[in-house]
Design a protein around this motif. Structure first.
Motif, PDB file in Angstrom:
ATOM      1  N   TYR A  56     -19.549 -29.167  30.161  1.00 29.08           N
ATOM      2  CA  TYR A  56     -18.283 -29.446  30.113  1.00 29.08           C
ATOM      3  C   TYR A  56     -17.493 -28.807  31.432  1.00 29.08           C
ATOM      4  N   ASP A  59     -11.297 -26.366  31.686  1.00 30.03           N
ATOM      5  CA  ASP A  59      -9.984 -27.042  31.392  1.00 30.03           C
ATOM      6  C   ASP A  59      -9.314 -26.714  32.580  1.00 30.03           C
ATOM      7  N   HIS A  62      -9.233 -29.468  35.341  1.00 29.83           N
ATOM      8  CA  HIS A  62      -8.904 -30.783  35.287  1.00 29.83           C
ATOM      9  C   HIS A  62      -8.022 -31.399  36.197  1.00 29.83           C
ATOM     10  N   GLN A 113      -8.803 -36.483  30.189  1.00 25.89           N
ATOM     11  CA  GLN A 113      -9.061 -36.079  28.845  1.00 25.89           C
ATOM     12  C   GLN A 113     -10.029 -34.794  29.033  1.00 25.89           C
ATOM     13  N   ARG A 114     -11.272 -35.301  29.740  1.00 23.30           N
ATOM     14  CA  ARG A 114     -12.319 -34.352  29.649  1.00 23.30           C
ATOM     15  C   ARG A 114     -13.163 -34.648  30.929  1.00 23.30           C
ATOM     16  N   ILE A 116     -17.169 -33.831  32.924  1.00 23.77           N
ATOM     17  CA  ILE A 116     -18.221 -33.306  32.681  1.00 23.77           C
ATOM     18  C   ILE A 116     -18.949 -33.153  33.861  1.00 23.77           C
ATOM     19  N   ARG A 311      -8.644 -30.567  22.321  1.00 19.73           N
ATOM     20  CA  ARG A 311      -9.568 -31.150  23.397  1.00 19.73           C
ATOM     21  C   ARG A 311     -10.427 -32.188  23.018  1.00 19.73           C
ATOM     22  N   PHE A 313     -13.758 -34.368  22.521  1.00 22.30           N
ATOM     23  CA  PHE A 313     -15.040 -34.090  22.677  1.00 22.30           C
ATOM     24  C   PHE A 313     -15.927 -35.386  22.395  1.00 22.30           C
ATOM     25  N   GLU A 452     -17.158 -26.602  21.760  1.00 23.34           N
ATOM     26  CA  GLU A 452     -16.746 -27.698  20.922  1.00 23.34           C
ATOM     27  C   GLU A 452     -16.275 -27.211  19.728  1.00 23.34           C
TER      28      GLU A 452
END
Length: 610
Positions: A56, A59, A62, A113-114, A116, A311, A313, A452
């Protein structure tokens, strides 16, 4: 030159087994074709075996992708954007339902949103080798994109997230829109050119289609209606080396021209610029970005400028081999942890300063879809019970702190004779028990899912110890309850957990469990109580009773050995019965003698038994 944007869905290739060596020609400094400086693996170019990991992104990064989305956004549609209502066929310029101002209309933004990051030594080496081959075949500068690719302004601005590219051969960052599970599969295994266009057509021949605009990439992105990723879409942010461009609005023989060596890629110049490559090695899928669409009618709080309450996941943990697999498909694997991963776990055991010291004989990770689904369902039900306004902080954090302590890079002063003046408190350094970890071992530790955990639900890592036979039951989902209390005991102290069970053939099994503790209380019989703290030891580590076995996922199993077990157990019991120190302190163990040099402590060895 008007040239290239996004992606007919391209399936992922089946990648051969990870290579056992990594080319030592790949240095770690930026600008010399080494690994990007911000990668966790950026120092491992001369280490074997290779690596293939996903992490990940913080944040804090982002906004780099959000700004890249916003800068590349174009309020236009093409016939490739499906009708959101499913009532219109393909229409040049997009169907009426996709026009700005319509219902629902064209998405007005795409909200991250996320993120990777993909770190694969094999894919990176193949990409670099192809890049060098193109450079060798085009000794002079090729004609560059004009205007520049829309992603490159932000890529150039945020060099801590996007590594520098070589504009002399048209190396750029570009988008490929797809479905979440396909994105994960491509990230792990690369594109499958032979399946390109199987669902959307091949205007410029079979290839990997990418683009400079998120608007175009989104036309090919899909969610999972009714599934875990309902309303969640994915785009790959890829490094692409385009080389010499064939700029054209339509060319049925574009792929043939590249195959003949006339060009290295195609730049489609219709409504959006589309970037097409015909060799998967010309693309490195560096990031998977999960996002949601926002329409004009959606409320303002849907915007990512508002902080998210939780968050996002993945349905399956990111570090699992089955991360791209739907839970409904079903899977069960007990995966042996080898090399760096086992060495990291051994350091975690050493950090507990066990008496006696123990060696890991075998370490495994359990990936079981049924047990994980049960755990996730319990988590969802628990979340609905807990008031959003509850400010009760997570109490069970000491195992998480143990894990994080081994995830830092060593301070450059730590191994010097004088050492770092901040000692273990140095924010740049892991503690003494992780000194023997190389960069592969350090990266293996960073794959552990400490980010997580849902603190609001009191989710944390706790230890459970048992025999091998009991561990087998646990791995099947049978959580043994305490003989006297309505629940199961878990521990923040590995030493205390191991004392609760007898060895079997000289082996005890320590299980590192994810535990969804839920609501704390003082009466386990109370229906509003999910766990209670039974005892806190002198080091502040807690023993807890968890009421529901569904709140437990036994992820890591460590088989620990020790000889002369009975004699040592008697020694430990004797120490437990010994009187307190002068001021009520626990008596100091010999191995904690402050006069000893760190190198003399037997527990510092990170050796892994063969």
């Amino acid at each position: 030159m008007g040239c290239a944007s996004s992606s007919p869905v391209v399936e992922a290739a089946s990648k051969p087994a990870a290579t056992t060596t990594t080319s030592t020609s790949l240095a770690s400094n930026p600008g010399d074709d080494g690994y990007p400086e911000y990668w966790y693996h950026n120092k491992t170019a001369d280490q074997t075996p290779g690596f293939d990991d996903m992490f990940y992104a913080p944040d804090s990064e982002h906004h780099c992708f959000q700004e890249m989305f916003e800068e590349s956004y174009v309020a236009k549609a093409t016939q490739d954007r499906p009708c959101p209502k499913g009532t219109c066929g393909k229409t040049p310029g997009g169907c009426p339902c996709n026009q700005p101002g319509a219902d629902p209309g064209l998405p007005v933004s795409f909200n991250v949103q996320r993120v990777i990051r993909v770190e694969s030594s094999e894919l990176w080496e193949r990409y670099q080798n192809k890049k060098k081959a193109i450079m060798a075949s085009r000794p002079g500068r090729v004609e560059e994109f004009d205007p520049p690719v829309k992603t490159m302004n932000k890529a150039s601005e945020y060099t801590g997230t996007f590594a520098p590219v070589d504009g002399s051969i048209n190396e750029v960052y570009a988008f490929h829109g797809t479905q979440v599970r396909y994105a994960l599969a491509i990230a792990e295994n690369a594109f499958r050119i032979d399946l390109a266009g199987s669902s959307t057509g091949t205007l410029y021949g079979r290839g990997a289609y990418l683009g400079e605009s998120i608007s175009k990439a989104d036309e090919y992105a899909k969610d999972e209606p009714g599934g875990y990723y309902d309303g969640v879409f994915a785009v790959l942010v890829c490094r692409v080396v385009m080389g010499k461009l064939n700029c054209t609005k339509s060319d049925a023989k574009a792929a043939e021209k590249v195959s003949a060596g006339e060009f290295d890629s195609t730049c489609g110049t219709r409504v959006f610029r589309e970037l097409v490559i015909y060799d998967a090695d010309q693309c490195y899928p560096e990031y998977v970005v999960l996002y949601k669409r926002r329409y004009a009618k959606d409320p303002e709080e849907a915007e990512t400028t508002k902080p998210r309450k939780r968050r996002f996941f993945m349905q399956v943990p990111l570090h699992w081999r089955n991360v791209a697999t739907d839970l409904s498909t079903g899977f069960r694997e007990e995966i042996d942890l080898k090399g760096p991963a086992t060495a990291w776990m051994q350091c975690l055991v050493n950090q507990a300063q066990l008496v006696p010291a123990r060696t890991i004989l075998q370490a495994t990770r359990l990936e079981d879809s049924k047990m994980w689904e049960r755990y996730v369902q319990f988590k969802a039900a628990l979340r609905s019970r807990i008031d959003e306004r509850s400010g009760d902080p997570l109490r069970l954090t000491l195992v998480e702190k143990d894990l994080r302590a081994l995830m830092k890079r060593p301070c450059k002063f730590f191994k010097t004779p004088r050492g770092c003046k901040s000692g273990d408190k140095c924010r740049f350094s892991r503690n003494e028990f992780g000194l023997d970890l190389d960069d592969l071992g350090l990266a293996a530790g960073r794959r552990l899912p400490v980010d997580e955990l849902d603190r609001r639900l009191h989710e944390g890592f706790l230890w459970y110890a048992c025999t091998r036979s009991a561990a087998t039951e646990l791995s099947q989902g049978h959580v043994r309850r305490d003989a006297t209390l309505p629940g199961t005991r878990f521990y923040e102290s590995l030493q205390t957990a191991l004392k609760q069970t007898k060895p079997e053939d000289g082996i005890k099994v320590a299980v590192l469990c994810r535990v969804m503790c839920g609501l704390p209380g003082v009466d386990i019989a109370d229906e509003n109580t999910d766990f209670l703290i039974i005892e806190t030891d002198a080091n502040g580590r807690r023993e807890v009773l968890v009421k529901d076995g569904s709140a437990v996922y036994p992820e890591y199993h460590l088989c620990l050995s020790y000889n002369d077990e009975e004699e040592v157990e008697k020694m430990i019991e004797s120490m437990d019965r010994s009187p307190k120190g002068k001021d009520g302190d626990e008596p100091r163990l010999a191995m904690d003698d402050p006069t000893e040099e760190p190198g003399e402590k037997g527990m510092l060895c990170c050796a892994v038994a063969e």
